[in-house]
Design an enzyme around this catalytic site. Structure first.
Site, PDB file in Angstrom:
ATOM      1  N   GLN A 109       0.838  -1.193   0.000  1.00 27.56           N
ATOM      2  CA  GLN A 109       0.000   0.000   0.000  1.00 27.56           C
ATOM      3  C   GLN A 109       0.876   1.247   0.000  1.00 27.56           C
ATOM      4  O   GLN A 109       0.357   2.358  -0.025  1.00 27.56           O
ATOM      5  CB  GLN A 109      -0.893   0.006   1.249  1.00 27.56           C
ATOM      6  CG  GLN A 109      -1.876  -1.157   1.319  1.00 27.56           C
ATOM      7  CD  GLN A 109      -2.583  -1.227   2.668  1.00 27.56           C
ATOM      8  OE1 GLN A 109      -2.008  -1.647   3.662  1.00 27.56           O
ATOM      9  NE2 GLN A 109      -3.833  -0.822   2.698  1.00 27.56           N
ATOM     10  N   ASN A 110       2.185   1.056   0.067  1.00 27.53           N
ATOM     11  CA  ASN A 110       3.091   2.192   0.222  1.00 27.53           C
ATOM     12  C   ASN A 110       3.530   2.754  -1.128  1.00 27.53           C
ATOM     13  O   ASN A 110       3.599   2.036  -2.119  1.00 27.53           O
ATOM     14  CB  ASN A 110       4.313   1.776   1.030  1.00 27.53           C
ATOM     15  CG  ASN A 110       3.922   1.281   2.410  1.00 27.53           C
ATOM     16  OD1 ASN A 110       2.869   1.646   2.920  1.00 27.53           O
ATOM     17  ND2 ASN A 110       4.750   0.444   2.998  1.00 27.53           N
ATOM     18  N   HIS A 127      -1.238   1.511  -4.404  1.00 27.94           N
ATOM     19  CA  HIS A 127      -1.555   2.938  -4.284  1.00 27.94           C
ATOM     20  C   HIS A 127      -0.637   3.796  -5.146  1.00 27.94           C
ATOM     21  O   HIS A 127      -0.525   4.997  -4.938  1.00 27.94           O
ATOM     22  CB  HIS A 127      -1.513   3.384  -2.815  1.00 27.94           C
ATOM     23  CG  HIS A 127      -2.644   2.788  -2.015  1.00 27.94           C
ATOM     24  ND1 HIS A 127      -2.636   2.746  -0.639  1.00 27.94           N
ATOM     25  CD2 HIS A 127      -3.805   2.205  -2.388  1.00 27.94           C
ATOM     26  CE1 HIS A 127      -3.759   2.153  -0.211  1.00 27.94           C
ATOM     27  NE2 HIS A 127      -4.468   1.816  -1.253  1.00 27.94           N
ATOM     28  N   CYS A 160       4.581  18.870 -18.633  1.00 27.27           N
ATOM     29  CA  CYS A 160       4.829  17.912 -19.711  1.00 27.27           C
ATOM     30  C   CYS A 160       5.724  18.540 -20.784  1.00 27.27           C
ATOM     31  O   CYS A 160       5.395  19.597 -21.320  1.00 27.27           O
ATOM     32  CB  CYS A 160       3.505  17.479 -20.320  1.00 27.27           C
ATOM     33  SG  CYS A 160       3.662  16.381 -21.734  1.00 27.27           S
ATOM     34  N   CYS A 163       3.457  18.556 -24.241  1.00 24.00           N
ATOM     35  CA  CYS A 163       2.301  19.420 -24.531  1.00 24.00           C
ATOM     36  C   CYS A 163       2.157  20.573 -23.532  1.00 24.00           C
ATOM     37  O   CYS A 163       1.277  21.409 -23.677  1.00 24.00           O
ATOM     38  CB  CYS A 163       1.021  18.590 -24.557  1.00 24.00           C
ATOM     39  SG  CYS A 163       0.429  18.152 -22.909  1.00 24.00           S
ATOM     40  N   GLY A 200       2.839  -4.853   8.763  1.00 25.07           N
ATOM     41  CA  GLY A 200       2.753  -3.399   8.900  1.00 25.07           C
ATOM     42  C   GLY A 200       1.527  -2.776   8.273  1.00 25.07           C
ATOM     43  O   GLY A 200       1.543  -1.609   7.912  1.00 25.07           O
ATOM     44  N   SER A 201       0.472  -3.546   8.126  1.00 26.35           N
ATOM     45  CA  SER A 201      -0.780  -2.945   7.657  1.00 26.35           C
ATOM     46  C   SER A 201      -1.851  -3.134   8.711  1.00 26.35           C
ATOM     47  O   SER A 201      -2.023  -4.226   9.240  1.00 26.35           O
ATOM     48  CB  SER A 201      -1.256  -3.589   6.350  1.00 26.35           C
ATOM     49  OG  SER A 201      -2.529  -3.062   6.004  1.00 26.35           O
ATOM     50  N   SER A 202      -2.555  -2.073   9.019  1.00 26.08           N
ATOM     51  CA  SER A 202      -3.656  -2.171   9.966  1.00 26.08           C
ATOM     52  C   SER A 202      -4.930  -2.620   9.279  1.00 26.08           C
ATOM     53  O   SER A 202      -5.978  -2.747   9.917  1.00 26.08           O
ATOM     54  CB  SER A 202      -3.869  -0.831  10.676  1.00 26.08           C
ATOM     55  OG  SER A 202      -2.706  -0.491  11.389  1.00 26.08           O
TER      56      SER A 202
END
Ligand SMILES: [Zn+2]
Length: 266
Positions: A109-110, A127, A160, A163, A200-202
């Site tokens: 998720q990091n 993510h 960019c 463009c 390390g993920s809640s």
């Protein structure tokens, strides 16, 4: 020296055994694996990032389109931290386990690139990432190299070269779809695994928080290492509560030392 209890050490041993016996393990990591590297949780309250502004006012896709300069100003301290951060022992231990063949894929998720900095390959960044940027007008994608430095150092907003449209880092903002291919791969990895290690993920941010359920529904083992309990704690085969930068290296040691040299399976 370790502050871990005898019971936790025993649980680590059991988790190691499960990992060694697994054939198709996957790993899912969240913000907690990077906090020992000094990176605050991008999406959580109480990190300081949210104290001055409403995240929806700067970090949503609509807000970005409306006022990209506000977004860039707000996220700059985090971007600087990410750019300068080094992987910690948890990232390194996972890279070692991956190199030894214990698992193929890390779903994270990091957005901090620390798994890759630690040497891991095949990282599914649900993510998104700061490594690339996309044009909001012509949709061309560019490496952040060359754009990110003037931004981090002087706050220069990237445009960019093709463009002149404003470039947006390929991180997933509020109100934005997850990257489809990455998400499909993550789901498929979870549906086909026989063990999922959550580190390390809640497990609070959907839809990623639901991935372990897809594994559990198909009979996979679940190992959770986190500083606090999660909604799936009751369904975990092993729950390792504590500092992941301490627990994951011990786990890797147990997995690898029980086998032949640096190979995961006998
Ligand atoms: Zn463009």
């Amino acid at each position: 020296m370790t502050a871990l209890s005898a019971q936790t050490l025993e649980s680590i041993q059991y988790a190691a055994e499960l990992i060694r016996k697994s054939q198709r393990a996957v790993v899912l990591t969240g913000a907690g694996i990077s906090t020992p590297s000094g990176i605050p949780d991008f999406r959580s309250e109480g990190t300081g990032l949210w104290s001055k502004v409403d995240p929806m006012e700067v970090a949503s896709l609509i807000a970005f389109r409306y006022a990209p300069e506000k977004f860039y100003e707000w996220i700059r301290p985090l971007a600087v931290q990410i750019y300068n951060a080094a992987p910690n022992p948890a990232h390194q231990a996972l890279a070692r386990l991956q190199a030894a063949g214990c698992f193929k894929v890390i779903i994270t998720q990091n957005i901090d690139n620390l798994h890759q900095k630690a040497g891991s390959s095949h990282v599914l960044e649900t993510h998104g990432t700061f490594r690339t940027m996309s044009c909001t007008q012509c949709f061309e994608r560019f490496s952040s190299n060359g754009f990110i430095e003037p931004y981090l150092q002087e706050g220069k907003i990237p445009y960019c070269p093709r463009c002149g449209g404003i470039l947006k880092p390929d991180i997933i903002l509020f109100g934005e779809q997850l990257p489809v291919q990455t998400w499909n791969e993550a789901q498929s990895a979870c549906r086909n695994c026989d063990l999922i290690l959550v580190a390390g993920s809640s497990l609070e941010v959907l839809p990623v928080a639901g991935l372990p359920l897809q594994a559990l529904d198909r009979g996979a083992h679940l190992v959770i290492a986190n500083h606090q309990s999660t909604y799936l704690g009751v369904r975990a085969d092993v729950l390792l509560l504590g500092d992941v930068a301490e627990i994951i290296p011990l786990l890797a040691e147990q997995v690898l030392h029980a086998g032949s040299a640096e190979s995961c399976h006998d």
